[in-house]
Design a protein around this motif. Sequence first.
Motif, PDB file in Angstrom:
ATOM      1  N   VAL A 179      10.924 -29.781 -38.329  1.00  0.00           N
ATOM      2  CA  VAL A 179      12.097 -30.328 -37.362  1.00  0.00           C
ATOM      3  C   VAL A 179      11.586 -30.281 -35.991  1.00  0.00           C
ATOM      4  O   VAL A 179      10.809 -29.274 -35.783  1.00  0.00           O
ATOM      5  CB  VAL A 179      13.286 -28.988 -37.601  1.00  0.00           C
ATOM      6  N   LEU A 180      11.831 -31.480 -35.563  1.00  0.00           N
ATOM      7  CA  LEU A 180      11.131 -31.708 -34.091  1.00  0.00           C
ATOM      8  C   LEU A 180      12.113 -31.035 -33.251  1.00  0.00           C
ATOM      9  O   LEU A 180      13.454 -31.064 -32.854  1.00  0.00           O
ATOM     10  CB  LEU A 180      11.348 -33.187 -33.503  1.00  0.00           C
ATOM     11  N   VAL A 181      11.333 -29.913 -32.332  1.00  0.00           N
ATOM     12  CA  VAL A 181      12.330 -29.492 -31.188  1.00  0.00           C
ATOM     13  C   VAL A 181      11.732 -29.987 -30.037  1.00  0.00           C
ATOM     14  O   VAL A 181      10.412 -29.946 -29.732  1.00  0.00           O
ATOM     15  CB  VAL A 181      11.723 -28.014 -31.184  1.00  0.00           C
ATOM     16  N   GLY A 186      15.196 -27.737 -27.218  1.00  0.00           N
ATOM     17  CA  GLY A 186      15.684 -26.633 -27.992  1.00  0.00           C
ATOM     18  C   GLY A 186      16.974 -26.394 -27.718  1.00  0.00           C
ATOM     19  O   GLY A 186      17.750 -25.626 -28.237  1.00  0.00           O
ATOM     20  N   THR A 187      17.848 -26.914 -26.631  1.00  0.00           N
ATOM     21  CA  THR A 187      19.132 -26.504 -26.090  1.00  0.00           C
ATOM     22  C   THR A 187      20.099 -26.938 -26.796  1.00  0.00           C
ATOM     23  O   THR A 187      21.268 -26.356 -26.585  1.00  0.00           O
ATOM     24  CB  THR A 187      19.033 -26.967 -24.552  1.00  0.00           C
ATOM     25  N   ASP A 188      20.060 -27.918 -27.425  1.00  0.00           N
ATOM     26  CA  ASP A 188      21.263 -28.427 -28.546  1.00  0.00           C
ATOM     27  C   ASP A 188      20.657 -27.621 -29.825  1.00  0.00           C
ATOM     28  O   ASP A 188      21.591 -26.840 -30.677  1.00  0.00           O
ATOM     29  CB  ASP A 188      21.076 -29.643 -28.903  1.00  0.00           C
ATOM     30  N   LEU A 189      19.459 -27.661 -30.408  1.00  0.00           N
ATOM     31  CA  LEU A 189      19.124 -27.123 -31.863  1.00  0.00           C
ATOM     32  C   LEU A 189      19.484 -25.506 -31.717  1.00  0.00           C
ATOM     33  O   LEU A 189      19.962 -24.928 -32.659  1.00  0.00           O
ATOM     34  CB  LEU A 189      17.592 -27.268 -32.089  1.00  0.00           C
ATOM     35  N   ALA A 218      15.527 -28.995 -21.537  1.00  0.00           N
ATOM     36  CA  ALA A 218      16.087 -30.080 -22.258  1.00  0.00           C
ATOM     37  C   ALA A 218      15.521 -31.217 -21.837  1.00  0.00           C
ATOM     38  O   ALA A 218      15.114 -31.612 -20.624  1.00  0.00           O
ATOM     39  CB  ALA A 218      17.368 -30.036 -21.753  1.00  0.00           C
ATOM     40  N   THR A 219      15.487 -32.398 -22.855  1.00  0.00           N
ATOM     41  CA  THR A 219      14.772 -33.638 -22.425  1.00  0.00           C
ATOM     42  C   THR A 219      16.003 -34.663 -22.469  1.00  0.00           C
ATOM     43  O   THR A 219      17.092 -34.654 -23.213  1.00  0.00           O
ATOM     44  CB  THR A 219      13.807 -34.170 -23.733  1.00  0.00           C
ATOM     45  N   LEU A 220      15.741 -35.722 -21.841  1.00  0.00           N
ATOM     46  CA  LEU A 220      16.653 -36.992 -22.191  1.00  0.00           C
ATOM     47  C   LEU A 220      16.604 -37.377 -23.620  1.00  0.00           C
ATOM     48  O   LEU A 220      17.687 -37.842 -24.043  1.00  0.00           O
ATOM     49  CB  LEU A 220      16.121 -38.257 -21.295  1.00  0.00           C
ATOM     50  N   LEU A 222      10.047 -40.564 -33.963  1.00  0.00           N
ATOM     51  CA  LEU A 222      10.544 -39.996 -32.668  1.00  0.00           C
ATOM     52  C   LEU A 222      10.794 -40.970 -31.645  1.00  0.00           C
ATOM     53  O   LEU A 222      10.071 -41.970 -31.637  1.00  0.00           O
ATOM     54  CB  LEU A 222       9.643 -38.691 -32.273  1.00  0.00           C
ATOM     55  N   ILE A 223      11.373 -40.445 -30.469  1.00  0.00           N
ATOM     56  CA  ILE A 223      11.721 -41.248 -29.355  1.00  0.00           C
ATOM     57  C   ILE A 223      10.334 -41.049 -28.609  1.00  0.00           C
ATOM     58  O   ILE A 223      10.092 -40.082 -28.145  1.00  0.00           O
ATOM     59  CB  ILE A 223      12.880 -41.044 -28.475  1.00  0.00           C
ATOM     60  N   ARG A 224       9.506 -42.263 -28.465  1.00  0.00           N
ATOM     61  CA  ARG A 224       8.206 -42.220 -27.801  1.00  0.00           C
ATOM     62  C   ARG A 224       8.666 -42.702 -26.215  1.00  0.00           C
ATOM     63  O   ARG A 224       7.817 -41.861 -25.368  1.00  0.00           O
ATOM     64  CB  ARG A 224       7.236 -43.240 -28.312  1.00  0.00           C
TER      65      ARG A 224
HETATM   66  C1  LIG Z   1      24.570 -24.180 -21.635  1.00  0.00           C
HETATM   67  C2  LIG Z   1      24.777 -25.590 -22.022  1.00  0.00           C
HETATM   68  C3  LIG Z   1      24.905 -26.434 -21.248  1.00  0.00           C
HETATM   69  C4  LIG Z   1      24.829 -27.810 -21.506  1.00  0.00           C
HETATM   70  N1  LIG Z   1      25.412 -28.774 -20.677  1.00  0.00           N
HETATM   71  C5  LIG Z   1      25.072 -30.293 -20.841  1.00  0.00           C
HETATM   72  C6  LIG Z   1      25.769 -31.230 -20.131  1.00  0.00           C
HETATM   73  O1  LIG Z   1      26.210 -30.831 -18.957  1.00  0.00           O
HETATM   74  N2  LIG Z   1      25.746 -32.440 -20.459  1.00  0.00           N
HETATM   75  C7  LIG Z   1      25.044 -32.805 -21.622  1.00  0.00           C
HETATM   76  O2  LIG Z   1      25.001 -33.902 -21.964  1.00  0.00           O
HETATM   77  N3  LIG Z   1      24.623 -31.804 -22.431  1.00  0.00           N
HETATM   78  C8  LIG Z   1      24.730 -30.676 -22.218  1.00  0.00           C
HETATM   79  N4  LIG Z   1      24.156 -29.619 -22.879  1.00  0.00           N
HETATM   80  C9  LIG Z   1      23.552 -30.032 -24.228  1.00  0.00           C
HETATM   81  C10 LIG Z   1      21.983 -30.055 -24.242  1.00  0.00           C
HETATM   82  O3  LIG Z   1      21.558 -29.544 -23.246  1.00  0.00           O
HETATM   83  C11 LIG Z   1      21.570 -31.430 -23.997  1.00  0.00           C
HETATM   84  O4  LIG Z   1      21.954 -32.558 -25.114  1.00  0.00           O
HETATM   85  C12 LIG Z   1      19.883 -31.667 -24.001  1.00  0.00           C
HETATM   86  O5  LIG Z   1      19.733 -32.885 -23.384  1.00  0.00           O
HETATM   87  C13 LIG Z   1      19.242 -31.749 -25.366  1.00  0.00           C
HETATM   88  O6  LIG Z   1      17.911 -31.900 -25.422  1.00  0.00           O
HETATM   89  P1  LIG Z   1      16.581 -30.962 -25.979  1.00  0.00           P
HETATM   90  O7  LIG Z   1      15.551 -31.556 -25.552  1.00  0.00           O
HETATM   91  O8  LIG Z   1      17.133 -29.435 -25.485  1.00  0.00           O
HETATM   92  O9  LIG Z   1      17.207 -31.234 -27.289  1.00  0.00           O
HETATM   93  P2  LIG Z   1      16.755 -30.462 -28.828  1.00  0.00           P
HETATM   94  O10 LIG Z   1      17.831 -29.343 -28.954  1.00  0.00           O
HETATM   95  O11 LIG Z   1      15.338 -30.021 -28.774  1.00  0.00           O
HETATM   96  O12 LIG Z   1      16.942 -31.355 -29.701  1.00  0.00           O
HETATM   97  C14 LIG Z   1      18.332 -32.130 -30.154  1.00  0.00           C
HETATM   98  C15 LIG Z   1      18.093 -33.038 -31.307  1.00  0.00           C
HETATM   99  O13 LIG Z   1      17.357 -34.422 -30.787  1.00  0.00           O
HETATM  100  C16 LIG Z   1      15.939 -34.271 -31.721  1.00  0.00           C
HETATM  101  N5  LIG Z   1      14.905 -34.840 -30.617  1.00  0.00           N
HETATM  102  C17 LIG Z   1      14.688 -34.090 -29.716  1.00  0.00           C
HETATM  103  N6  LIG Z   1      13.525 -35.081 -28.938  1.00  0.00           N
HETATM  104  C18 LIG Z   1      13.308 -36.003 -29.692  1.00  0.00           C
HETATM  105  C19 LIG Z   1      12.651 -37.178 -29.631  1.00  0.00           C
HETATM  106  N7  LIG Z   1      11.671 -37.545 -28.542  1.00  0.00           N
HETATM  107  N8  LIG Z   1      12.513 -38.088 -30.784  1.00  0.00           N
HETATM  108  C20 LIG Z   1      13.240 -37.906 -31.652  1.00  0.00           C
HETATM  109  N9  LIG Z   1      13.985 -36.875 -31.850  1.00  0.00           N
HETATM  110  C21 LIG Z   1      14.306 -35.844 -31.004  1.00  0.00           C
HETATM  111  C22 LIG Z   1      15.677 -32.924 -32.252  1.00  0.00           C
HETATM  112  O14 LIG Z   1      15.095 -33.079 -33.407  1.00  0.00           O
HETATM  113  C23 LIG Z   1      17.179 -32.556 -32.530  1.00  0.00           C
HETATM  114  O15 LIG Z   1      17.842 -32.955 -33.548  1.00  0.00           O
HETATM  115  C24 LIG Z   1      24.307 -28.116 -22.849  1.00  0.00           C
HETATM  116  C25 LIG Z   1      23.834 -27.380 -23.784  1.00  0.00           C
HETATM  117  C26 LIG Z   1      23.850 -25.959 -23.145  1.00  0.00           C
HETATM  118  C27 LIG Z   1      23.387 -24.788 -24.294  1.00  0.00           C
END
Ligand SMILES: Cc1cc2nc3c(=O)[nH]c(=O)nc-3n(C[C@H](O)[C@H](O)[C@H](O)COP(=O)(O)OP(=O)(O)OC[C@H]3O[C@@H](n4cnc5c(N)ncnc54)[C@H](O)[C@@H]3O)c2cc1C
Length: 466
Positions: free
Chosen positions: A205-207, A210-213, A285-287, A342-344
Amino acid sequence: MLSFIVNQQVVRTDQHPGMVLLEFLRDVRCLSGTKEACREGECGACTVLVGRLQANGRVTYKAVASCLLPIGDVDGGHVVSVEGLLGAPLTLVQQLIVDHTASQCGFCTPGVVLSLTGFALTSPTLSYTDAIDALDGNICRCTGYVAIRNAVQQLVNQLATTDHTGAGRLAALVAAGVVPAYFQTIPQQLAALPQPSGKLDPNAVLVAGGTDLFVQRPEALMETPLAFLSQRRDLDYVRVEGQVLRVGGGVTLEDFRRSETVLQHFPALARDMLLHSSTILRNQATLAGNIVNASPIGDATIMLLAADTTLVLEAADGTTREVKLDRFFLAYKQVDLRKGELIREMAIPLLPPGGRYRFEKVSNRVTLDIAAVNTAMRLVQAPDGTIADLRISAGGVGPMPFMIHGLQVFTGRALDAPTVDAIVQVAASAAKPIDDVRGSAVYKRLLLRNLVRALLTSAVAEEVAR
Ligand SMILES: Cc1cc2nc3c(=O)[nH]c(=O)nc-3n(C[C@H](O)[C@H](O)[C@H](O)COP(=O)(O)OP(=O)(O)OC[C@H]3O[C@@H](n4cnc5c(N)ncnc54)[C@H](O)[C@@H]3O)c2cc1C
Ligand code: FES
Ligand code: FES
């Protein structure tokens, strides 16, 4: 085996990489200064600093929510909890909190201290505004924010003459009592630790952040192999090539927001990112994670959709294909991503002359809240002010984020009141919202109407002012 430094101690552990750092600090290392409250990134009580060794030999620190950060992601790094801030006897931030009575029950205080220490270590300006922004993810239920702001003002005053450009900064912060002297030994210590290989298992599982996962399924992630995107250092870039802004798939929201390149070419996009979650979240968190999560109201997704972004997807064998972001979403939470891909990169065309970009969001709170409805616009006007190209994205009004179709008919028209009314009507017709906790369908359709009108009228107002 994972190896990292916790405060001053090198730690080697066989714990599952999916164990969150908060649990590791409190339950495994018995460091109870890091507080546990929401476990969902909402309160900041669990804030710690994570430092990573950079190619230039320095360590960059970020304040993060340890309740959503798996320990696999700190492999080879430096974790600083409040126990690692050993001043004489307090650090400058801690002392100012005492002096300004900025702590009552104390539950939020370790997180506040770590967020402000992170600000001192990383802020490009060391300004008061930046310090307050650094605290946007730290909630205090009892002291009241005035006392905390007073402490912040004093901190900023005392750091005003600090060398905040480059190599001398850490030494200056040690001298000012912001961080203990042992921080200066961390780069050599990290260099001696085994660093992650950077090769990701395509079956894991790609992390990313992790703020969604780690909100959605923390227990399941303790049972499964994980691959950490932060180990792909080659995906951590923001650069302009020709007329395209190229953003690596590993770039965090905060690094994007801070990027000089983004500030130069998309200042509005950089500003709007402040409306996304909070600093301790944006630091992780990432785009790309926001896009793949495919939330109908993902803020970064809505911004990048309007900006006409193309995704570069990389398969496990390194081959790539390109998909326009507006074709990436297939149905509710379904995206055009094959197993192991993955999104490069995200490729965003720069705005041509006469181009404007805008974003609007309505949520219950300004920070730390997802939208009820959000929308963004990319508008290009001809020299005579008529519409040359118009793109509007919409979130919260359908099962997935989407582009509003049918706007080409406005090409060549003046951006006057009748045109604005007609565009608003097209947007409202495209909305298919449902009743849910964030609002009724009627309310959300009305929101979209008003937000699209706000996008357009701000462009009209600018046009008049020119
Ligand atoms: C308290 C809180 C507040 C939040 N507020 C907002 C907000 O205001 N607005 C908003 O839009 N979101 C919000 N979020 C949601 C979250 O923070 C965002 O969606 C964030 O951008 C997710 O990015 P991440 O890198 O943490 O994703 P992850 O949790 O790491 O991954 C999410 C999914 O994407 C996949 N993934 C990640 N990177 C790649 C890649 N490069 N290629 C392929 N797959 C990939 C993972 O496998 C997983 O399935 C919030 C979350 C929390 C907990
Ligand atoms: S415990 Fe609330 S943000 Fe982590
Ligand atoms: S001091 Fe009690 S929550 Fe902040």
